[in-house]
Design a protein around this motif. Structure first.
Motif, PDB file in Angstrom:
ATOM      1  N   ARG A  16       0.848  -1.177   0.000  1.00 38.63           N
ATOM      2  CA  ARG A  16       0.000   0.000   0.000  1.00 38.63           C
ATOM      3  C   ARG A  16       0.894   1.241   0.000  1.00 38.63           C
ATOM      4  NH1 ARG A  16      -4.670  -0.578   4.391  1.00 38.63           N
ATOM      5  NH2 ARG A  16      -5.464   1.164   3.143  1.00 38.63           N
ATOM      6  N   PHE A  17       0.695   2.132  -0.964  1.00 36.78           N
ATOM      7  CA  PHE A  17       1.522   3.311  -1.088  1.00 36.78           C
ATOM      8  C   PHE A  17       0.954   4.422  -0.201  1.00 36.78           C
ATOM      9  CE2 PHE A  17       2.088   1.016  -5.109  1.00 36.78           C
ATOM     10  CZ  PHE A  17       3.459   0.888  -5.100  1.00 36.78           C
ATOM     11  N   LYS A  18       1.823   5.064   0.563  1.00 35.28           N
ATOM     12  CA  LYS A  18       1.355   6.050   1.538  1.00 35.28           C
ATOM     13  C   LYS A  18       1.309   7.458   0.975  1.00 35.28           C
ATOM     14  CE  LYS A  18       6.034   6.287   3.480  1.00 35.28           C
ATOM     15  NZ  LYS A  18       6.855   6.026   4.671  1.00 35.28           N
ATOM     16  N   ASP A  19       1.988   7.723  -0.147  1.00 33.26           N
ATOM     17  CA  ASP A  19       1.923   9.032  -0.768  1.00 33.26           C
ATOM     18  C   ASP A  19       2.364   8.908  -2.223  1.00 33.26           C
ATOM     19  OD1 ASP A  19       4.815   9.113  -0.831  1.00 33.26           O
ATOM     20  OD2 ASP A  19       4.767   9.728   1.268  1.00 33.26           O
ATOM     21  N   VAL A  20       2.232  10.001  -2.985  1.00 28.55           N
ATOM     22  CA  VAL A  20       2.546   9.953  -4.407  1.00 28.55           C
ATOM     23  C   VAL A  20       4.012   9.639  -4.652  1.00 28.55           C
ATOM     24  CG1 VAL A  20       3.009  12.432  -4.604  1.00 28.55           C
ATOM     25  CG2 VAL A  20       2.238  11.149  -6.615  1.00 28.55           C
ATOM     26  N   PHE A  21       4.904  10.038  -3.713  1.00 25.77           N
ATOM     27  CA  PHE A  21       6.328   9.785  -3.912  1.00 25.77           C
ATOM     28  C   PHE A  21       6.660   8.299  -3.772  1.00 25.77           C
ATOM     29  CE2 PHE A  21       6.108  14.254  -2.571  1.00 25.77           C
ATOM     30  CZ  PHE A  21       6.736  14.836  -3.651  1.00 25.77           C
ATOM     31  N   SER A  22       5.778   7.536  -3.131  1.00 28.77           N
ATOM     32  CA  SER A  22       5.970   6.090  -3.063  1.00 28.77           C
ATOM     33  C   SER A  22       5.751   5.434  -4.418  1.00 28.77           C
ATOM     34  CB  SER A  22       5.007   5.483  -2.033  1.00 28.77           C
ATOM     35  OG  SER A  22       5.249   5.991  -0.752  1.00 28.77           O
ATOM     36  N   ILE A  23       5.110   6.165  -5.341  1.00 25.93           N
ATOM     37  CA  ILE A  23       4.826   5.630  -6.666  1.00 25.93           C
ATOM     38  C   ILE A  23       5.816   6.161  -7.697  1.00 25.93           C
ATOM     39  CG2 ILE A  23       3.082   5.452  -8.477  1.00 25.93           C
ATOM     40  CD1 ILE A  23       0.965   5.882  -6.277  1.00 25.93           C
ATOM     41  N   ILE A  24       6.028   7.482  -7.714  1.00 27.02           N
ATOM     42  CA  ILE A  24       6.895   8.062  -8.732  1.00 27.02           C
ATOM     43  C   ILE A  24       8.357   8.051  -8.327  1.00 27.02           C
ATOM     44  CG2 ILE A  24       5.048   9.530  -9.579  1.00 27.02           C
ATOM     45  CD1 ILE A  24       6.372  11.898  -8.148  1.00 27.02           C
ATOM     46  N   GLY A  25       8.627   7.844  -7.040  1.00 20.65           N
ATOM     47  CA  GLY A  25       9.997   7.736  -6.584  1.00 20.65           C
ATOM     48  C   GLY A  25      10.548   9.034  -6.041  1.00 20.65           C
ATOM     49  N   PRO A  26      11.758   8.975  -5.471  1.00 20.95           N
ATOM     50  CA  PRO A  26      12.393  10.146  -4.866  1.00 20.95           C
ATOM     51  C   PRO A  26      13.059  11.024  -5.919  1.00 20.95           C
ATOM     52  CG  PRO A  26      13.854   8.278  -4.727  1.00 20.95           C
ATOM     53  CD  PRO A  26      12.592   7.769  -5.373  1.00 20.95           C
TER      54      PRO A  26
ATOM     55  N   GLY B  62       9.405  -0.902  -6.511  1.00 21.91           N
ATOM     56  CA  GLY B  62       8.593   0.144  -7.125  1.00 21.91           C
ATOM     57  C   GLY B  62       8.690   1.471  -6.405  1.00 21.91           C
ATOM     58  N   GLY B  63       8.694   2.547  -7.172  1.00 24.84           N
ATOM     59  CA  GLY B  63       8.722   3.878  -6.588  1.00 24.84           C
ATOM     60  C   GLY B  63       9.989   4.201  -5.830  1.00 24.84           C
ATOM     61  N   GLY B  64      11.089   3.489  -6.129  1.00 27.30           N
ATOM     62  CA  GLY B  64      12.336   3.692  -5.400  1.00 27.30           C
ATOM     63  C   GLY B  64      12.400   2.935  -4.094  1.00 27.30           C
ATOM     64  N   ASN B  65      11.341   2.207  -3.742  1.00 25.09           N
ATOM     65  CA  ASN B  65      11.317   1.428  -2.503  1.00 25.09           C
ATOM     66  C   ASN B  65      12.020   0.097  -2.710  1.00 25.09           C
ATOM     67  OD1 ASN B  65       9.374   3.204  -0.897  1.00 25.09           O
ATOM     68  ND2 ASN B  65       8.161   2.759  -2.722  1.00 25.09           N
ATOM     69  N   ILE B  66      12.595  -0.423  -1.636  1.00 23.67           N
ATOM     70  CA  ILE B  66      13.317  -1.687  -1.709  1.00 23.67           C
ATOM     71  C   ILE B  66      12.876  -2.616  -0.588  1.00 23.67           C
ATOM     72  CG2 ILE B  66      15.340  -0.622  -2.783  1.00 23.67           C
ATOM     73  CD1 ILE B  66      16.758  -0.907  -0.034  1.00 23.67           C
ATOM     74  N   GLU B  67      13.234  -3.880  -0.744  1.00 20.41           N
ATOM     75  CA  GLU B  67      13.064  -4.858   0.318  1.00 20.41           C
ATOM     76  C   GLU B  67      14.293  -5.752   0.332  1.00 20.41           C
ATOM     77  OE1 GLU B  67       9.334  -7.213   1.934  1.00 20.41           O
ATOM     78  OE2 GLU B  67      10.069  -8.158   0.097  1.00 20.41           O
ATOM     79  N   ILE B  68      14.993  -5.760   1.462  1.00 21.95           N
ATOM     80  CA  ILE B  68      16.110  -6.682   1.626  1.00 21.95           C
ATOM     81  C   ILE B  68      15.536  -8.045   1.970  1.00 21.95           C
ATOM     82  CG2 ILE B  68      18.211  -7.180   2.919  1.00 21.95           C
ATOM     83  CD1 ILE B  68      18.336  -4.718   1.043  1.00 21.95           C
ATOM     84  N   LEU B  69      16.052  -9.075   1.301  1.00 18.99           N
ATOM     85  CA  LEU B  69      15.506 -10.426   1.432  1.00 18.99           C
ATOM     86  C   LEU B  69      16.410 -11.353   2.235  1.00 18.99           C
ATOM     87  CD1 LEU B  69      14.357 -10.779  -2.281  1.00 18.99           C
ATOM     88  CD2 LEU B  69      12.944 -10.145  -0.311  1.00 18.99           C
ATOM     89  N   SER B  70      17.703 -11.106   2.196  1.00 18.08           N
ATOM     90  CA  SER B  70      18.619 -11.934   2.981  1.00 18.08           C
ATOM     91  C   SER B  70      19.951 -11.208   3.171  1.00 18.08           C
ATOM     92  CB  SER B  70      18.850 -13.302   2.331  1.00 18.08           C
ATOM     93  OG  SER B  70      19.662 -13.193   1.182  1.00 18.08           O
ATOM     94  N   VAL B  71      20.606 -11.543   4.270  1.00 16.73           N
ATOM     95  CA  VAL B  71      21.951 -11.043   4.577  1.00 16.73           C
ATOM     96  C   VAL B  71      22.783 -12.242   5.005  1.00 16.73           C
ATOM     97  CG1 VAL B  71      23.357  -9.529   6.018  1.00 16.73           C
ATOM     98  CG2 VAL B  71      21.054  -8.803   5.321  1.00 16.73           C
TER      99      VAL B  71
END
Length: 226
Positions: A2-12, A126-135
Motif C-alpha cells: 500500500r503506497f502512503k503518498d505519491v512519492f511512493s509511486i513516482i519515486g524520490p 517500485g517507486g524507489g522502494n526496496i526490500e532486503i531479502l537476505s543477509v
C-alpha cells in the motif's frame, strides 16, 4: 504493497530513467555498503529477472555501483560511478542469472575486502522502494526506510529479551523485527527497524551482550560519504 503518498509511486528525487531500475537499485547498493561498513575491494553483482534483462539500458549497473560508493539517488556522479569505483580501487563484476526470485527486480550483492565477505540479496519493489531479502544467507526482510539494527549473534534463551530491554532503556521504539537462525543454539541474525536514529552508545551496549558477535546499522537518511 500500500503506497502512503505519491512519492511512493513516482519515486524520490533521482537520476533517471526509472525509479525501480535506478533509484531502488541505488538504495540496494547503499544498504549493502552500510552493512559492509566500508568501501569494498571487490563487488560481484548478480541481476535476476527484469534486472538481468535490462540492467545496461536502464542504468541499473551504474545505480548499484553508485550506491556502493554511498551516492544518494540524486547524486550527479551516478552516470560516472563505474569510473569512480575504478578510481577508488573497487573491482566490479557483473553477471546475470535465470534463477527464480519472488520479485523480478532482484539483485545479489557480494562484497569482499581481504578475508571479509558479505552477501546481500534485495529487490527494488517500485517507486524507489526496496526490500532486503537476505543477509549472509539469513532469510530476513527489512526496507531500509527506517533506522535499522542488524545484529549477528548466537541463538540463546533470553537474547531477544536482552536486546529489547536495551532499546526500551534508550526509549527507542521498535517498528518491526525479524530473526533467522541456522539452527537451535547456532548462528542467528536479528533485524530491528526503529522509529528514531540508533545512537553509537546503544550500538556499543548491544555489542557487550553475551554471544553478540557483530552489530551493523542501516540509515538511508544519513547523507552519503565515500
Amino acid at each position: 504493497m500500500r503506497f502512503k503518498d505519491v512519492f511512493s509511486i513516482i519515486g524520490p528525487s533521482m537520476i533517471g530513467p526509472s525509479s525501480s531500475h535506478t533509484a531502488g537499485a541505488i538504495r540496494l547498493g547503499r544498504v549493502a555498503r552500510q552493512l559492509f561498513g566500508e568501501l569494498p575491494e571487490k563487488a560481484e553483482l548478480t541481476f535476476f529477472g527484469s534486472f538481468a534483462d535490462t540492467y545496461r539500458g536502464h542504468g541499473t549497473d551504474l545505480a548499484v555501483v553508485g550506491g556502493l560508493l554511498n551516492y544518494e539517488t540524486d547524486h550527479p556522479r551516478i552516470p560516472d560511478s563505474l569510473e569512480d569505483a575504478e578510481a577508488a580501487g573497487m573491482e566490479v563484476i557483473f553477471q546475470t542469472s535465470s534463477g527464480q526470485h519472488t520479485h523480478p527486480n532482484t539483485a545479489r550483492i557480494s562484497l569482499s575486502s581481504g578475508e571479509r565477505e558479505m552477501t546481500v540479496v534485495g529487490a527494488s519493489i517500485g517507486g524507489g522502494n526496496i526490500e532486503i531479502l537476505s543477509v549472509n544467507q539469513f532469510d530476513l526482510k527489512f526496507t531500509g526506510e527506517f533506522p535499522t539494527l542488524v545484529i549477528s549473534h548466537l541463538d540463546r534463551p533470553g537474547m531477544i529479551a536482552d536486546i529489547t530491554a536495551l532499546l526500551q532503556k534508550k526509549n527507542l521504539n521498535i517498528g518491526y523485527m525479524d530473526l533467522d537462525r541456522k539452527g537451535r543454539g547456532g548462528e542467528a541474525m536479528t533485524v530491528i527497524e526503529a522509529d528514531s536514529p540508533v545512537t553509537g552508545e546503544l550500538i556499543a551496549e548491544v555489542k557487550q551482550l553475551s554471544m553478540v558477535e557483530d552489530v551493523r546499522t542501516v540509515d538511508l537518511a544519513e547523507r552519503g560519504q565515500l
